[in-house]
Design an enzyme around this catalytic site. Structure first.
Site, PDB file in Angstrom:
ATOM      1  N   SER A  50       0.868  -1.173   0.000  1.00  0.00           N
ATOM      2  CA  SER A  50       0.000   0.000   0.000  1.00  0.00           C
ATOM      3  C   SER A  50       0.904   1.221   0.000  1.00  0.00           C
ATOM      4  CB  SER A  50      -0.896   0.020   1.242  1.00  0.00           C
ATOM      5  OG  SER A  50      -1.490   1.300   1.387  1.00  0.00           O
ATOM      6  N   ALA A  52       0.016   4.021   0.854  1.00  0.00           N
ATOM      7  CA  ALA A  52      -0.365   4.826   2.009  1.00  0.00           C
ATOM      8  C   ALA A  52       0.338   4.360   3.281  1.00  0.00           C
ATOM      9  CB  ALA A  52      -1.877   4.778   2.209  1.00  0.00           C
ATOM     10  N   CYS A  53       1.047   3.264   3.200  1.00  0.00           N
ATOM     11  CA  CYS A  53       1.755   2.689   4.344  1.00  0.00           C
ATOM     12  C   CYS A  53       3.252   2.935   4.174  1.00  0.00           C
ATOM     13  CB  CYS A  53       1.475   1.197   4.428  1.00  0.00           C
ATOM     14  SG  CYS A  53       2.509   0.313   5.608  1.00  0.00           S
ATOM     15  N   PRO A  54       3.902   3.630   5.105  1.00  0.00           N
ATOM     16  CA  PRO A  54       5.329   3.945   4.940  1.00  0.00           C
ATOM     17  C   PRO A  54       6.211   2.713   4.887  1.00  0.00           C
ATOM     18  CG  PRO A  54       4.590   4.480   7.164  1.00  0.00           C
ATOM     19  CD  PRO A  54       3.360   4.181   6.363  1.00  0.00           C
ATOM     20  N   ALA A  57       5.692   1.314   1.265  1.00  0.00           N
ATOM     21  CA  ALA A  57       6.304   2.186   0.267  1.00  0.00           C
ATOM     22  C   ALA A  57       7.816   2.005   0.256  1.00  0.00           C
ATOM     23  CB  ALA A  57       5.941   3.639   0.547  1.00  0.00           C
TER      24      ALA A  57
END
Length: 213
Positions: A50, A52-54, A57
């Site tokens: 995702s 949106a997930c550090p 990423a």
């Protein structure tokens, strides 16, 4: 799909009485190594992330930095908005990551507020045909009930190899160097003193920055 009696939960359920986040340990911590259960092979593995997930990423950035993203390890990208993972079950209110395709209708949050478009960053699951990240965990007979990203998936055994970001980064650092376009690029320092400094920095960033997302 394997049957499961595990109660589904999310990071929102990992708060103590004072509002502090208490992360549960990752449920899959296998290595990729020669002679082991999961051997380094091109086209055997798939990464689910995702953006949106550090943590997710970071693993995707590492995959591309090492040059593993074209012919060695494929990847899929979920929609950045959580949604009901079992919308047909009124007794199952779990919300989590789900797959959409570019051009699909915009997705509101689980309360119906706002919406995020389905842009070209989204890549559906062409390996297992999963609709949600939860589907993948249940295929792998997960016992934790927490359906997080990133996931490194073994296509041969149809299971999760690892779902801990730092361990996936270590795998990408060296396990696939014989297939990587840039094996010389390091994700972790070889010098012991530098490695200790990095560990100390990560011990600060992980709970104080990443856990705040």
């Amino acid at each position: 799909m394997a049957a499961t009696t595990v109660k589904a939960h999310t990071a929102l359920d990992e708060m103590d009485t004072h509002g502090n986040f208490k992360r549960t340990d990752a449920g899959f911590l296998n290595a990729v190594e020669k002679g082991g259960r999961f051997e380094p092979e091109a086209s055997r593995y798939h990464l689910y992330v995702s953006l949106a997930c550090p943590w997710s990423a970071g693993t995707l950035a590492a995959l591309k930095y090492k040059g593993l993203d074209e012919d060695v390890i494929g990847y899929s990208v979920v929609h950045p908005t959580w949604g009901r993972t079992r919308p047909d079950d009124p007794n199952d209110e779990h919300c989590g990551w789900h797959f959409r395709s570019p051009g699909d209708d915009p997705v509101p949050n689980s309360l119906g507020h706002g919406s995020n478009e389905c842009d070209d960053a989204l890549i559906p699951d062409t390996i297992n045909g999963a609709k949600t990240i939860r589907d993948l965990y249940e295929m792998a007979d997960d016992k934790s009930g927490k359906y997080s990203t990133p996931i490194l998936w073994c296509k041969k055994e149809k299971t999760i190899v690892c779902n801990e970001s730092i361990e996936i980064l270590k795998i990408f650092n060296s396990s696939f160097n014989e297939f990587a376009k840039h094996p010389e690029r390091l994700l972790f320092p070889e010098d012991d003193d530098e490695a200790k400094q990095l560990d100390a920095l990560n011990e600060f960033i992980y709970p104080n920055v990443n856990n705040g997302v």
